[in-house]
Design an enzyme around this catalytic site. Structure first.
Site, PDB file in Angstrom:
ATOM      1  N   GLY A  70      -3.465  12.267  -6.051  1.00 15.39           N
ATOM      2  CA  GLY A  70      -2.386  12.823  -6.773  1.00 15.39           C
ATOM      3  C   GLY A  70      -2.014  12.211  -7.963  1.00 15.39           C
ATOM      4  O   GLY A  70      -1.680  12.962  -9.024  1.00 15.39           O
ATOM      5  N   THR A  71      -2.563  11.127  -8.336  1.00 18.70           N
ATOM      6  CA  THR A  71      -2.259  10.385  -9.513  1.00 18.70           C
ATOM      7  C   THR A  71      -3.041  11.277 -10.727  1.00 18.70           C
ATOM      8  O   THR A  71      -2.405  11.573 -11.757  1.00 18.70           O
ATOM      9  CB  THR A  71      -2.574   8.923  -9.733  1.00 18.70           C
ATOM     10  OG1 THR A  71      -1.788   8.173  -8.813  1.00 18.70           O
ATOM     11  CG2 THR A  71      -2.763   8.509 -11.115  1.00 18.70           C
ATOM     12  N   GLN A 176       3.887  14.219  -1.152  1.00 18.02           N
ATOM     13  CA  GLN A 176       4.621  13.815   0.146  1.00 18.02           C
ATOM     14  C   GLN A 176       5.033  14.992   0.686  1.00 18.02           C
ATOM     15  O   GLN A 176       5.560  14.831   1.961  1.00 18.02           O
ATOM     16  CB  GLN A 176       5.676  12.956  -0.442  1.00 18.02           C
ATOM     17  CG  GLN A 176       5.407  11.487  -0.869  1.00 18.02           C
ATOM     18  CD  GLN A 176       4.590  10.807   0.080  1.00 18.02           C
ATOM     19  OE1 GLN A 176       4.702  11.016   0.979  1.00 18.02           O
ATOM     20  NE2 GLN A 176       4.441   9.518  -0.460  1.00 18.02           N
ATOM     21  N   HIS A 198      -5.489  11.408   1.407  1.00 13.97           N
ATOM     22  CA  HIS A 198      -4.815  10.366   2.258  1.00 13.97           C
ATOM     23  C   HIS A 198      -3.572  10.442   2.753  1.00 13.97           C
ATOM     24  O   HIS A 198      -3.304   9.670   3.562  1.00 13.97           O
ATOM     25  CB  HIS A 198      -5.474   9.059   1.791  1.00 13.97           C
ATOM     26  CG  HIS A 198      -4.656   8.721   0.638  1.00 13.97           C
ATOM     27  ND1 HIS A 198      -3.689   7.572   0.782  1.00 13.97           N
ATOM     28  CD2 HIS A 198      -4.476   8.838  -0.763  1.00 13.97           C
ATOM     29  CE1 HIS A 198      -3.013   7.199  -0.275  1.00 13.97           C
ATOM     30  NE2 HIS A 198      -3.367   8.252  -1.324  1.00 13.97           N
ATOM     31  N   THR A 234     -18.689  13.410 -11.394  1.00 13.10           N
ATOM     32  CA  THR A 234     -19.385  14.151 -10.415  1.00 13.10           C
ATOM     33  C   THR A 234     -18.389  14.266  -9.269  1.00 13.10           C
ATOM     34  O   THR A 234     -17.598  13.553  -8.922  1.00 13.10           O
ATOM     35  CB  THR A 234     -20.720  13.218  -9.874  1.00 13.10           C
ATOM     36  OG1 THR A 234     -21.372  13.234 -10.886  1.00 13.10           O
ATOM     37  CG2 THR A 234     -21.175  13.949  -8.745  1.00 13.10           C
ATOM     38  N   CYS A 321       2.837   2.315  -5.421  1.00 14.15           N
ATOM     39  CA  CYS A 321       2.573   2.263  -6.771  1.00 14.15           C
ATOM     40  C   CYS A 321       3.413   1.884  -7.887  1.00 14.15           C
ATOM     41  O   CYS A 321       3.229   1.723  -9.097  1.00 14.15           O
ATOM     42  CB  CYS A 321       2.113   3.971  -7.134  1.00 14.15           C
ATOM     43  SG  CYS A 321       0.914   4.529  -6.025  1.00 14.15           S
TER      44      CYS A 321
END
Length: 387
Positions: A70-71, A176, A198, A234, A321
């Protein structure tokens, strides 16, 4: 019995996803950009995963880019879309994930202007205030779909209407919400959105970004050879295979999982009644978002978390985070809590695999902590609920 209540931070990998990861790692280990047969075999699997995810989301596969999570997806979207427009202005909110906030700060350092739209006390975007902030040079509005600290759902369709009036692009962090709430009704409203593996019981280190193919943009890093040049590095083929497997399962079982989460949240809130005079549920609502935020009156949230950990229970004081430095989620003050109240905040997040026994266990844990604090505070009598 499950004592883990931090699923909004990360989930254990699903067994089917783990099997897909192992199979892909063993049999599809080639570099997807290599031209030999081993690389082509991996590329065929990657293409299949892209099409599968696109079908789940009901979007064009040409707009699906696999990322590390997501980041990275938020960074690539915000950088790409802001620099695709002719203006200099971006709008976001104090409810956003740190990756969005940090991307906005980076843009400000480069000379872009960023405005923050306020939230209502219910934790949702004030659409009227958003309209007031819109300008002719507003390129992008970035508003998450579901908040990771208190679980509020933002009115994406109404936000889209405002963006359309001003010709602005709309990005949403759906990390979320994917796999927890139905997305297909809001996806047509979005120019881009982010997903993370995740959070849906896939492996860490994989995610996806969708950018509508009709939007022309420049990648953050030029001359990349992977993911149509949108990202460098990659491709994590095993992680993507496992992510796709977990995503497909979460969508296939969405309604069953939603019903279970709603039931667990009702049980939790009912069981919490014994100590309701000691806690406040922040933006309380029973929906399928598996997150409940609570302020523990007179207690430090981190102390409560550590006391629960000592008893074998795991939950957090908000997004990992942004709260690891002793702070608290910024959305708490944005919805009207003062600093003392915000410091008493804890976040519990649930799983469809949990049971009523698990719910009663975490509530009993909170009761014990409240009672222990009462004793430490030299109260003569222990509360009636103390066991």
């Amino acid at each position: 019995m499950s004592n883990y209540f931090d699923y909004a931070a990360t989930c254990p990998i699903d067994e089917e996803a783990l099997e897909a990861y192992i199979k892909a790692a063993r049999e599809f280990y080639g570099n997807t950009s290599s031209l030999h047969d081993t690389g082509t075999k991996a590329e065929v699997l990657l293409s299949h995963c892209r099409q599968t995810l696109a079908d789940l989301l009901e979007v064009n596969k040409e707009g699906v880019y696999f990322t590390s999570g997501g980041t990275e997806s938020n960074l690539l979207a915000i950088e790409g879309l802001m620099k695709a427009g002719k203006g200099n202005h971006m709008i976001t909110s104090d409810a956003e994930h740190s990756s969005v906030k940090n991307s906005a700060k980076r843009l400000q350092a480069e000379g872009y202007e960023v405005s923050l739209v306020p939230l209502s006390k219910e934790g949702t975007i004030d659409v009227n205030e958003l309209e007031k902030l819109m300008r002719e040079d507003t390129v992008l509005v970035s508003i998450q779909h579901v908040n990771g600290d208190i679980g509020t759902i933002q009115p994406i369709k109404r936000i889209r209407e405002v963006c359309d009036k001003w010709g602005a692009l709309l990005h949403s962090d759906c990390v979320q919400s994917f796999g927890k709430v139905e997305l297909n009704s809001i996806i047509p409203c979005l120019d881009s959105f982010s997903l993370s593996s995740h959070k849906v019981y896939g492996p860490k280190g994989a995610g996806a970004l969708y950018i509508n193919p009709s939007v022309s943009f420049q990648p953050f890093l030029p001359n990349g050879t992977h993911e149509a040049g949108v990202r460098a590095g990659t491709v994590n083929t095993p992680g993507i295979a496992a992510f796709t497997t977990a995503a497909a399962k979460s969508i296939r079982e969405l309604h069953k999982r939603q019903s279970k989460i709603e039931s667990l949240k009702r049980e939790f809130l009912t069981a919490l009644n014994d100590i309701r005079n000691h806690v406040t549920v922040v933006c309380e609502s029973v929906n399928s978002v598996p997150i409940i935020g609570i302020c523990m009156h007179g207690l430090e949230g981190q102390w409560v978390m550590l006391e629960a950990n000592r008893r074998g229970y795991a939950f957090s004081t908000g997004s990992a985070c942004q709260t690891g430095r002793g702070g608290f989620p910024s959305i708490l003050t944005a919805v009207g809590l003062n600093e003392e109240e915000a410091k008493s905040f804890i976040r519990l997040s649930f799983s469809h695999d949990q049971t009523s026994e698990d719910i009663l266990g975490i509530v009993d844990c909170l009761k014990e902590i409240v009672a222990e604090y009462a004793v430490l505070s030299s109260q003569i009598e222990k509360p009636a609920f103390y066991k």
